[in-house]
Design a protein around this motif. Structure first.
Motif, short mmCIF file in Angstrom:
data_model
loop_
_atom_site.label_atom_id
_atom_site.label_comp_id
_atom_site.label_asym_id
_atom_site.label_seq_id
_atom_site.Cartn_x
_atom_site.Cartn_y
_atom_site.Cartn_z
N GLU A 158 0.83 -1.20 0.00
CA GLU A 158 0.00 0.00 0.00
C GLU A 158 0.87 1.26 0.00
O GLU A 158 2.05 1.21 0.35
N THR A 159 0.27 2.39 -0.35
CA THR A 159 0.95 3.68 -0.33
C THR A 159 0.49 4.44 0.90
O THR A 159 -0.71 4.54 1.16
N TYR A 160 1.44 4.99 1.66
CA TYR A 160 1.13 5.72 2.87
C TYR A 160 1.66 7.14 2.81
O TYR A 160 2.72 7.39 2.24
N GLU A 207 -3.15 5.59 4.77
CA GLU A 207 -3.12 4.92 3.47
C GLU A 207 -3.84 5.75 2.42
O GLU A 207 -4.93 6.28 2.66
N LYS A 208 -3.20 5.86 1.26
CA LYS A 208 -3.81 6.58 0.13
C LYS A 208 -4.05 5.58 -0.98
O LYS A 208 -3.13 4.91 -1.44
N ALA A 209 -5.32 5.45 -1.39
CA ALA A 209 -5.68 4.54 -2.48
C ALA A 209 -6.85 5.14 -3.24
O ALA A 209 -7.86 5.53 -2.64
N ASP A 210 -6.70 5.24 -4.53
CA ASP A 210 -7.76 5.76 -5.40
C ASP A 210 -8.25 7.14 -4.95
O ASP A 210 -9.45 7.42 -4.97
N ARG A 270 -8.47 8.33 -2.06
CA ARG A 270 -9.10 8.31 -0.73
C ARG A 270 -8.05 7.99 0.32
O ARG A 270 -7.05 7.31 0.05
N TYR A 271 -8.31 8.44 1.53
CA TYR A 271 -7.36 8.26 2.62
C TYR A 271 -8.01 7.46 3.75
O TYR A 271 -9.16 7.73 4.12
#
Length: 158
Positions: A39-41, A117-120, A122-123
């Motif tokens: 995941e990206t943080y 976490e950053k995904a699409d 959204r946090y």
């Protein structure tokens, strides 16, 4: 008859207390775990705002949900190579996890250092009974440690 009596005594005896054992919170350990995750943080230092009344009840609920998602907001700064200099003011999802009767918790308005976490676009900030990637009211030592880790300097595990 003796077996029946022994059985009744055994089932009526007090059970050992169950306890959750958590490792001491470590931003260096959190940094290494987040860096290794797929995941990206984003590392954020700020204030958390949300409705505390929506938190799972944990020990007072006989079967708390394993996961509760709440709308929340973090206002503060995100980490870069130059330090916590980028304004961060975002709506996030606060994901609270429960392990049996133990649930993660937070306080509306508390200061946090968190791996969000950053995904699409959204946090999500996840907090479990042991804290997860969230460090409440971070100390200056914790802030200095995460900045060193981020810059690739000394980032020793405790």
């Amino acid at each position: 008859m003796i077996r029946l009596l022994a059985y009744l005594v055994a089932i009526c005896a007090p059970l050992p207390a169950l306890a959750l054992s958590c490792a001491e919170p470590s931003v260096a350990r959190g940094f290494h775990a987040a860096s290794a995750a797929p995941e990206t943080y984003v590392v954020v230092r700020g204030r958390l705002s949300f409705d505390e009344g929506a938190l799972p009840k944990g020990m007072t609920d006989p079967a708390p949900p394993k996961q509760t998602k709440l709308p929340a907001r973090i206002t503060g700064t995100s980490l870069s190579m130059a330090g916590f200099i980028h304004h961060f003011d975002r709506e996030i999802t606060l994901e609270v996890l429960c392990f049996g009767p133990w649930c993660g918790g937070a306080v509306d308005g508390m200061g946090v250092l968190a791996f969000v976490e950053k995904a699409d676009g959204r946090y999500t900030m996840t907090i479990d009974p042991c804290g997860g990637f969230v460090y409440p009211n971070p100390s200056e030592d914790q802030i200095n440690t995460i900045q060193q880790c981020f810059r690739g300097e000394s980032c020793l595990l405790d």
